[in-house]
Design a protein around this motif. Structure first.
Motif, short mmCIF file in Angstrom:
data_model
loop_
_atom_site.label_atom_id
_atom_site.label_comp_id
_atom_site.label_asym_id
_atom_site.label_seq_id
_atom_site.Cartn_x
_atom_site.Cartn_y
_atom_site.Cartn_z
N LEU A 311 44.57 57.91 29.00
CA LEU A 311 43.63 56.83 28.71
C LEU A 311 44.32 55.47 28.82
O LEU A 311 43.82 54.54 29.45
CB LEU A 311 43.05 57.03 27.30
N LYS A 312 45.52 55.37 28.20
CA LYS A 312 46.27 54.10 28.22
C LYS A 312 46.68 53.75 29.65
O LYS A 312 46.49 52.62 30.11
CB LYS A 312 47.52 54.23 27.33
N GLU A 313 47.20 54.74 30.37
CA GLU A 313 47.70 54.47 31.72
C GLU A 313 46.56 54.09 32.68
O GLU A 313 46.70 53.22 33.53
CB GLU A 313 48.47 55.69 32.26
N ALA A 314 45.39 54.77 32.50
CA ALA A 314 44.24 54.42 33.34
C ALA A 314 43.76 53.01 33.01
O ALA A 314 43.41 52.23 33.91
CB ALA A 314 43.11 55.44 33.11
N ALA A 315 43.76 52.66 31.73
CA ALA A 315 43.34 51.31 31.33
C ALA A 315 44.31 50.26 31.86
O ALA A 315 43.90 49.20 32.35
CB ALA A 315 43.25 51.24 29.80
N MET A 316 45.61 50.56 31.80
CA MET A 316 46.62 49.61 32.32
C MET A 316 46.43 49.41 33.83
O MET A 316 46.50 48.28 34.33
CB MET A 316 48.03 50.14 32.06
N ALA A 317 46.19 50.52 34.52
CA ALA A 317 46.01 50.44 35.97
C ALA A 317 44.79 49.59 36.31
O ALA A 317 44.84 48.71 37.19
CB ALA A 317 45.88 51.84 36.56
N LYS A 318 43.68 49.83 35.59
CA LYS A 318 42.46 49.07 35.90
C LYS A 318 42.63 47.59 35.56
O LYS A 318 42.26 46.70 36.34
CB LYS A 318 41.25 49.64 35.17
N LEU A 319 43.20 47.33 34.39
CA LEU A 319 43.41 45.94 33.96
C LEU A 319 44.26 45.18 34.99
O LEU A 319 43.87 44.13 35.50
CB LEU A 319 44.10 45.93 32.59
N PHE A 320 45.42 45.76 35.30
CA PHE A 320 46.36 45.06 36.19
C PHE A 320 45.80 44.94 37.60
O PHE A 320 45.83 43.87 38.21
CB PHE A 320 47.69 45.81 36.20
N ALA A 321 45.25 46.05 38.11
CA ALA A 321 44.80 46.05 39.51
C ALA A 321 43.61 45.12 39.72
O ALA A 321 43.55 44.38 40.71
CB ALA A 321 44.43 47.47 39.93
N SER A 322 42.65 45.13 38.79
CA SER A 322 41.45 44.31 39.01
C SER A 322 41.76 42.83 38.87
O SER A 322 41.24 42.00 39.63
CB SER A 322 40.32 44.73 38.06
N GLU A 323 42.65 42.47 37.94
CA GLU A 323 42.99 41.05 37.78
C GLU A 323 43.90 40.59 38.93
O GLU A 323 43.74 39.48 39.46
CB GLU A 323 43.63 40.82 36.42
N MET A 324 44.81 41.46 39.33
CA MET A 324 45.66 41.16 40.49
C MET A 324 44.81 40.93 41.73
O MET A 324 45.04 40.00 42.51
CB MET A 324 46.61 42.36 40.71
N ALA A 325 43.79 41.78 41.89
CA ALA A 325 42.99 41.73 43.13
C ALA A 325 42.25 40.39 43.25
O ALA A 325 42.16 39.83 44.36
CB ALA A 325 42.01 42.89 43.16
N GLU A 326 41.75 39.87 42.15
CA GLU A 326 41.07 38.58 42.26
C GLU A 326 42.06 37.48 42.68
O GLU A 326 41.78 36.66 43.54
CB GLU A 326 40.36 38.19 40.97
N ARG A 327 43.25 37.52 42.07
CA ARG A 327 44.27 36.50 42.41
C ARG A 327 44.66 36.62 43.88
O ARG A 327 44.75 35.62 44.60
CB ARG A 327 45.52 36.68 41.55
N VAL A 328 44.88 37.85 44.33
CA VAL A 328 45.32 38.06 45.72
C VAL A 328 44.22 37.61 46.69
O VAL A 328 44.50 36.96 47.71
CB VAL A 328 45.73 39.53 45.95
N CYS A 329 42.98 37.94 46.37
CA CYS A 329 41.88 37.55 47.26
C CYS A 329 41.73 36.02 47.28
O CYS A 329 41.42 35.42 48.32
CB CYS A 329 40.57 38.23 46.85
N SER A 330 41.95 35.40 46.13
CA SER A 330 41.89 33.93 46.07
C SER A 330 43.02 33.33 46.92
O SER A 330 42.81 32.38 47.69
CB SER A 330 42.01 33.48 44.61
N ASP A 331 44.21 33.90 46.81
CA ASP A 331 45.35 33.41 47.62
C ASP A 331 45.08 33.63 49.11
O ASP A 331 45.50 32.83 49.95
CB ASP A 331 46.64 34.14 47.21
N ALA A 332 44.40 34.73 49.43
CA ALA A 332 44.09 35.00 50.84
C ALA A 332 43.16 33.92 51.39
O ALA A 332 43.30 33.47 52.54
CB ALA A 332 43.44 36.38 50.98
N ILE A 333 42.23 33.46 50.55
CA ILE A 333 41.35 32.35 50.96
C ILE A 333 42.20 31.10 51.16
O ILE A 333 42.05 30.37 52.16
CB ILE A 333 40.25 32.12 49.89
N GLN A 334 43.14 30.87 50.25
CA GLN A 334 43.97 29.66 50.33
C GLN A 334 44.78 29.65 51.64
O GLN A 334 44.91 28.61 52.28
CB GLN A 334 44.92 29.63 49.12
N VAL A 335 45.31 30.80 52.01
CA VAL A 335 46.09 30.88 53.26
C VAL A 335 45.21 30.51 54.46
O VAL A 335 45.66 29.86 55.41
CB VAL A 335 46.69 32.30 53.45
#
Ligand SMILES: CC(C)(COP(=O)(O)OP(=O)(O)OC[C@H]1O[C@@H](n2cnc3c(N)ncnc32)[C@H](O)[C@@H]1OP(=O)(O)O)[C@@H](O)C(=O)NCCC(=O)NCCSC(=O)CCS(=O)O
Length: 375
Positions: A311-335
């Protein structure tokens, strides 16, 4: 984690499919709000509907690591399609595997896992999402039937699904232990698709409000026993969160790859912008963040495959991956500069598609709550 040869083969097969059959059509589906029935049928033939379901129950007989890889690849092709597949695998098939009886497995799991049917998961209601136990939909016993009344909100595949797993209150006084889970075929009179959401992104997947209006189902459609519904829902969401995390990585990777290609092509000050250190550093950060998220996901998935609580590991994965993905997609727009903000390039759409990963199947704050409980 080093992938086995079999896992690499699964990933490569889905990558080829997603890049040939999904990615080229994703922009059109986004514009036209098209539900990709034909491509879903092809994904069913590839075993994507029930990846971790044993073959005897119609699935591909693989594991959660495979499911994570499959969802990353589908999401890299089209975010909306990956949501339809993710929900069908987890929570729908995973709940059926764990809690359905032999007759229900035959009737529902087999067609869901093989892709002959599509499934939906009805937990959220208009007034309650995070506080899932506060649901108000009721299921009242009437002889050999239950009669369901209430409203469910934000239901992935609510319109196109063949069957839904529905959580409803059977004993109000019992609180969390008064919630039960049911199989509801969507052709049942009283299963009403009341509306489709006009969403920011993921236009290739339908998100519906479902009204249950005296929806009468056989009592034998109860999953497990009365009162087990809340537990059943939360257990289904555990694997579901690995799925959403995998989608996040897939979409982030697609945006990153588009940004990398653009950076090697676009020139400023006499050279490709990739030669500028500021752009190189941004792309290096993006690649690192994507890989870190992928490893968290593979760790959670391999724990699940080993039968360990995750449960903890799945929650960590979702938290980190979903927040990372927005930042990465925003940076991709910036590029991409100004071109990143218009629909001529894919990053604008992917940014809209990925935003919901921080919300559905448990918001980021819910993931933090689950992690905190395990500290
Ligand atoms: C906010 C919450 C985390 C609060 O949870 P609770 O504190 O109310 O729940 P617990 O008392 O911890 O657990 C109740 C019961 O379930 C058992 N349980 C919990 N987790 C699991 C698991 N992973 N596997 C098996 N069993 C589990 C636990 O042991 C208890 O059992 P006993 O009573 O001890 O027998 C929670 O409400 C929460 O997660 N909220 C978020 C809900 C959410 O994610 N909603 C989104 C729904 S889907 C959606 O977004 C639509 C998109 S789609 O179409 O899918």
């Amino acid at each position: 984690m080093v992938l086995s040869e079999e896992h690499q083969m699964i990933r490569d097969a889905l990558r080829t499919f997603a890049q040939e059959r999904l990615a080229p059509q994703a922009a059109k589906w986004d514009r036209e709000h098209h539900f990709p029935k034909d491509e879903l049928r092809e994904l069913a033939a590839l075993g994507a509907f029930g990846v971790a379901v044993p073959e005897e129950f119609g699935g591909a007989g693989l594991d959660y690591v495979s499911l994570a890889l499959v969802l990353e690849e589908i999401a890299a092709g089209d975010g909306g399609t990956s949501t339809v597949i993710s929900v069908n695998n987890c929570p729908v098939c995973s709940i059926a595997m764990m809690y359905a009886n032999a007759r229900q497995k035959e009737q529902w799991l087999k067609p869901l896992a093989s892709g002959a049917m599509l499934g939906a998961f009805c937990l959220t209601e208009p007034h309650t999402g995070s506080d899932a136990a506060a649901l108000r939909t009721t299921a009242t016993r009437d002889g050999d039937h239950y009669v369901i009344n209430g409203v469910k909100q934000f239901i992935t595949s609510g319109k196109y699904a063949d069957v839904a797993i529905v959580m409803a209150v059977t004993d109000k006084a019992a609180g969390k232990k008064g919630i039960s889970a049911f199989w509801v075929p969507t052709t049942t009179p009283g299963y009403v698709v009341a509306g489709l959401e006009q969403k920011m992104g993921q236009h290739s997947s339908d998100t519906a409000q479902i009204v249950f209006d005296n929806c009468r189902i056989p009592a034998q459609n109860l999953i497990g026993e009365e009162g087990m519904g809340y537990k059943i829902a939360l257990s289904g969401l555990e694997g579901g969160r690995i799925g959403i995390a995998s989608q996040s990585v897939g979409m982030a990777r697609a945006a990153f790859e588009a940004a990398l290609a653009y950076a090697k092509d676009r020139e400023t000050f006499g050279q490709p912008i990739f030669q500028h250190q500021s752009v190189q550093f941004k792309l290096s950060e993006m690649a690192t963040q994507i890989e870190a998220a992928r490893q968290l996901i593979l760790h959670a998935a391999s724990m699940k495959d080993a039968g360990l609580p995750c449960l903890k590991e799945a929650a960590m994965a979702k938290l980190f991956a979903s927040e990372m993905a927005e930042r990465v997609c925003s940076d991709a727009i910036q590029v991409h500069g100004g071109y990143g903000y218009v629909s001529d390039f894919p990053v604008e759409r992917i940014y809209r598609d990925v935003r919901v990963c921080q919300i559905y199947e448990g918001t980021s704050d819910i993931q933090k709550l689950l992690i905190a409980r395990a500290l």
